[in-house]
Design an enzyme around this catalytic site. Sequence first.
Site, mmCIF file in Angstrom:
data_model
loop_
_atom_site.group_PDB
_atom_site.id
_atom_site.type_symbol
_atom_site.label_atom_id
_atom_site.label_comp_id
_atom_site.label_asym_id
_atom_site.label_seq_id
_atom_site.Cartn_x
_atom_site.Cartn_y
_atom_site.Cartn_z
ATOM 1 N N ASP A 263 0.863 -1.187 0.000
ATOM 2 C CA ASP A 263 0.000 0.000 0.000
ATOM 3 C C ASP A 263 0.897 1.234 0.000
ATOM 4 O OD1 ASP A 263 -2.295 1.841 0.459
ATOM 5 O OD2 ASP A 263 -3.344 -0.042 0.879
ATOM 6 N N ASP A 286 4.144 3.017 -3.586
ATOM 7 C CA ASP A 286 3.099 3.535 -4.469
ATOM 8 C C ASP A 286 3.209 2.732 -5.765
ATOM 9 O OD1 ASP A 286 1.679 4.840 -6.413
ATOM 10 O OD2 ASP A 286 2.398 6.845 -5.897
ATOM 11 N N ASN A 311 -5.556 -5.185 -6.475
ATOM 12 C CA ASN A 311 -6.766 -4.629 -5.863
ATOM 13 C C ASN A 311 -6.718 -3.110 -5.727
ATOM 14 O OD1 ASN A 311 -9.101 -4.486 -3.793
ATOM 15 N ND2 ASN A 311 -7.328 -3.707 -2.668
ATOM 16 N N GLY A 313 -6.957 0.658 -5.958
ATOM 17 C CA GLY A 313 -7.680 1.455 -6.955
ATOM 18 C C GLY A 313 -8.168 2.733 -6.319
ATOM 19 N N ASN A 370 -20.566 4.596 -16.059
ATOM 20 C CA ASN A 370 -21.253 5.280 -14.957
ATOM 21 C C ASN A 370 -21.077 6.778 -15.086
ATOM 22 O OD1 ASN A 370 -22.816 5.420 -12.697
ATOM 23 N ND2 ASN A 370 -21.194 4.847 -11.267
ATOM 24 N N TYR A 376 -12.666 6.261 -14.372
ATOM 25 C CA TYR A 376 -12.717 5.005 -13.597
ATOM 26 C C TYR A 376 -13.228 3.856 -14.469
ATOM 27 C CZ TYR A 376 -13.965 1.979 -9.582
ATOM 28 O OH TYR A 376 -14.076 0.946 -8.677
ATOM 29 N N LYS A 380 -11.383 0.411 -15.519
ATOM 30 C CA LYS A 380 -11.903 -0.896 -15.109
ATOM 31 C C LYS A 380 -12.300 -1.757 -16.314
ATOM 32 C CE LYS A 380 -11.418 -0.357 -10.643
ATOM 33 N NZ LYS A 380 -10.473 -1.184 -9.869
ATOM 34 N N THR A 411 -17.761 -0.121 1.807
ATOM 35 C CA THR A 411 -16.398 0.258 2.214
ATOM 36 C C THR A 411 -16.325 1.780 2.365
ATOM 37 O OG1 THR A 411 -15.579 0.625 -0.029
ATOM 38 C CG2 THR A 411 -15.339 -1.612 0.832
HETATM 39 N N1 LIG Z 1 -16.182 -0.520 -2.773
HETATM 40 C C1 LIG Z 1 -16.844 -0.801 -3.866
HETATM 41 O O1 LIG Z 1 -18.077 -0.777 -3.888
HETATM 42 C C2 LIG Z 1 -16.112 -1.192 -5.117
HETATM 43 C C3 LIG Z 1 -16.871 -1.508 -6.248
HETATM 44 C C4 LIG Z 1 -16.223 -1.889 -7.407
HETATM 45 C C5 LIG Z 1 -14.838 -1.961 -7.430
HETATM 46 N N2 LIG Z 1 -14.120 -1.636 -6.331
HETATM 47 C C6 LIG Z 1 -12.658 -1.730 -6.442
HETATM 48 O O2 LIG Z 1 -12.156 -2.500 -5.363
HETATM 49 C C7 LIG Z 1 -10.811 -2.089 -5.050
HETATM 50 C C8 LIG Z 1 -10.717 -1.793 -3.563
HETATM 51 O O3 LIG Z 1 -11.680 -0.798 -3.245
HETATM 52 P P1 LIG Z 1 -12.051 -0.350 -1.745
HETATM 53 O O4 LIG Z 1 -13.483 -0.015 -1.756
HETATM 54 O O5 LIG Z 1 -11.514 -1.318 -0.766
HETATM 55 O O6 LIG Z 1 -11.231 1.032 -1.701
HETATM 56 P P2 LIG Z 1 -10.426 1.714 -0.531
HETATM 57 O O7 LIG Z 1 -10.229 3.128 -0.969
HETATM 58 O O8 LIG Z 1 -11.057 1.466 0.797
HETATM 59 O O9 LIG Z 1 -9.024 0.943 -0.560
HETATM 60 C C9 LIG Z 1 -8.111 1.047 -1.638
HETATM 61 C C10 LIG Z 1 -6.705 0.804 -1.123
HETATM 62 O O10 LIG Z 1 -5.801 0.972 -2.242
HETATM 63 C C11 LIG Z 1 -4.697 1.747 -1.792
HETATM 64 N N3 LIG Z 1 -4.067 2.465 -2.902
HETATM 65 C C12 LIG Z 1 -4.586 3.475 -3.627
HETATM 66 N N4 LIG Z 1 -3.672 3.930 -4.503
HETATM 67 C C13 LIG Z 1 -2.556 3.176 -4.330
HETATM 68 C C14 LIG Z 1 -1.277 3.195 -4.936
HETATM 69 N N5 LIG Z 1 -0.959 4.076 -5.881
HETATM 70 N N6 LIG Z 1 -0.359 2.300 -4.524
HETATM 71 C C15 LIG Z 1 -0.663 1.406 -3.521
HETATM 72 N N7 LIG Z 1 -1.869 1.368 -2.928
HETATM 73 C C16 LIG Z 1 -2.805 2.241 -3.316
HETATM 74 C C17 LIG Z 1 -5.320 2.714 -0.788
HETATM 75 O O11 LIG Z 1 -4.351 3.332 0.058
HETATM 76 C C18 LIG Z 1 -6.294 1.828 -0.061
HETATM 77 O O12 LIG Z 1 -5.690 1.173 1.034
HETATM 78 C C19 LIG Z 1 -10.532 -0.883 -5.946
HETATM 79 O O13 LIG Z 1 -9.833 -1.303 -7.094
HETATM 80 C C20 LIG Z 1 -11.919 -0.407 -6.327
HETATM 81 O O14 LIG Z 1 -11.907 0.299 -7.545
HETATM 82 C C21 LIG Z 1 -14.716 -1.249 -5.170
#
Ligand SMILES: NC(=O)c1ccc[n+]([C@@H]2O[C@H](COP(=O)([O-])OP(=O)(O)OC[C@H]3O[C@@H](n4cnc5c(N)ncnc54)[C@H](O)[C@@H]3O)[C@@H](O)[C@H]2O)c1
Length: 470
Positions: A263, A286, A311, A313, A370, A376, A380, A411
């Site tokens: 992370d 990063d 993961n 994002g 969307n 985004y 994706k 989340t």
């Molecule tokens: N929550 C939802 O409903 C949902 C729906 C569809 C897709 N997603 C996807 O699921 C994944 C996780 O989402 P989430 O809801 O847990 O988000 P979140 O924001 O809670 O967690 C994302 C994590 O990624 C880390 N991160 C971001 N940029 C980074 C980088 N450059 N290098 C290293 N780490 C990095 C962040 O610090 C964070 O810990 C993402 O790819 C998101 O697009 C989430």
Amino acid sequence: MNDSYLNFVNSPFGARLARSLGLPKPEVLRRYRADQPEFDGLIAIGAGREPHLLDALANLVTSIGVTSVAHESAGLWVPLANRHGLMTGRFEPAESGSHGKLTALLFDASGIEDSSQLEPLHGFFHDTLRSLGKCGRIIVLGRPPEACATPRQWTAQRALEGLTRSLGKEARRGITANLVYVEQGAENGIEATLRFFLSPRSAYVSGQVVRIGVRDGADALPAFDWNQALAGRRAVVTGAARGIGASIASVLAAQGAHVIGIDIPSARDALDSTMRQLNGTALAFDIAAPEAPAQIAAALDEQGVDIVVHNAGITKDKTIAKMTDAAWQSVIDINLSAQERIDDALLAAGILRDGGRIVAVSSISGIAGNLGQTNYATSKAGVIGRVQSMAPHLRARGITINAVAPGFIETQMTAKIPLTIREAGRRMNSMSQGGQPVDVAQTIAWLAHPGSAGVSGQIVRVCGQSLIGA
Ligand SMILES: NC(=O)c1ccc[n+]([C@@H]2O[C@H](COP(=O)([O-])OP(=O)(O)OC[C@H]3O[C@@H](n4cnc5c(N)ncnc54)[C@H](O)[C@@H]3O)[C@@H](O)[C@H]2O)c1
């Protein structure tokens, strides 16, 4: 995050009020718990003409230790079950008035070659659906239409999609319905997938179509224990400090993997704490930094890695006319291009071992598009393209690549969405509720499983059968 409506309508007072006002009542989904049996109850088996998968189903039923009953459409099941020493009987529709007798319905449609042979599907689900209990499971098995010998067979097999998706929408009560197409010759590779779709691990996965292909070295699955399937394996998870990523790390670790969580440096404390609890390794990088692929490769080099989960994002939502170049670029770079660069580095150096697994996190926004998410959704959708384009290239090395496409998951990312849009996202699916991070994590664990060697190039939505992009 908390779904107060779901909690309220499942309280004694809320349930009464919801009933009297005719309000929807989302079911509390049954999720996997280590202290509860994963498989139990009675499953009903049905079949179309000349089913090809009954032997594989008999192995599965033996392996998970459940009891089965044969519907009249699956007359062949009774002698087969007797041969395997399985307890079985015949399903009697007349006795099936009460809800909840059955925990799963399995139908082998693999031998259907013409639309005129689809009728047994109607007979089976007509007779059994009302006997399926809350959070029950429906699995239809067929042959991949594109591999069928004749247009008529292709047509009939493709028709199974409409049936399965409709069953998911009709059944409600936390019931899931999924379709598994099994390529000819892949019959021995279906157990991990069927276990997943039968288990409470797939609580929020419904209306999906999954293909199981013949893997290279068909009978050479590595030995594993179903309870610790990832023992001895090393897994990298990006974005592991919180949310879905932390849950993925925890589920993979619970199945025995050593997890290396990555992370951003500013999330170091949360990452360290998550990894400490799992006896994992924390890497504060990063992933979008130019030097990240080489740094990650160097950190993994000595022992290599078996599973890579992309993961991490971000979202930077704005309509395109208001979106800055920086907001566009950072989302594409973190959500898509960084994955490409990291995989290139790990694959070129052989750090991702042969027989490995890559799983990427896409989104239903990447399928449906969307409003306010051009950046985004582009990233994706690109993830989906990457999975589909790379799968054939990785096949010779026994490496699979798949994506999960979550819908609305509770989340911190979705907590930021304005209330009315958030409520719509939560309710517009067959489960009438959002999913939990663990639902995505369990789906990834199935794709990362050693028994999922025949599952590659697939996009599996974890969305409770969302209406968006369906
Ligand atoms: N929550 C939802 O409903 C949902 C729906 C569809 C897709 N997603 C996807 O699921 C994944 C996780 O989402 P989430 O809801 O847990 O988000 P979140 O924001 O809670 O967690 C994302 C994590 O990624 C880390 N991160 C971001 N940029 C980074 C980088 N450059 N290098 C290293 N780490 C990095 C962040 O610090 C964070 O810990 C993402 O790819 C998101 O697009 C989430």
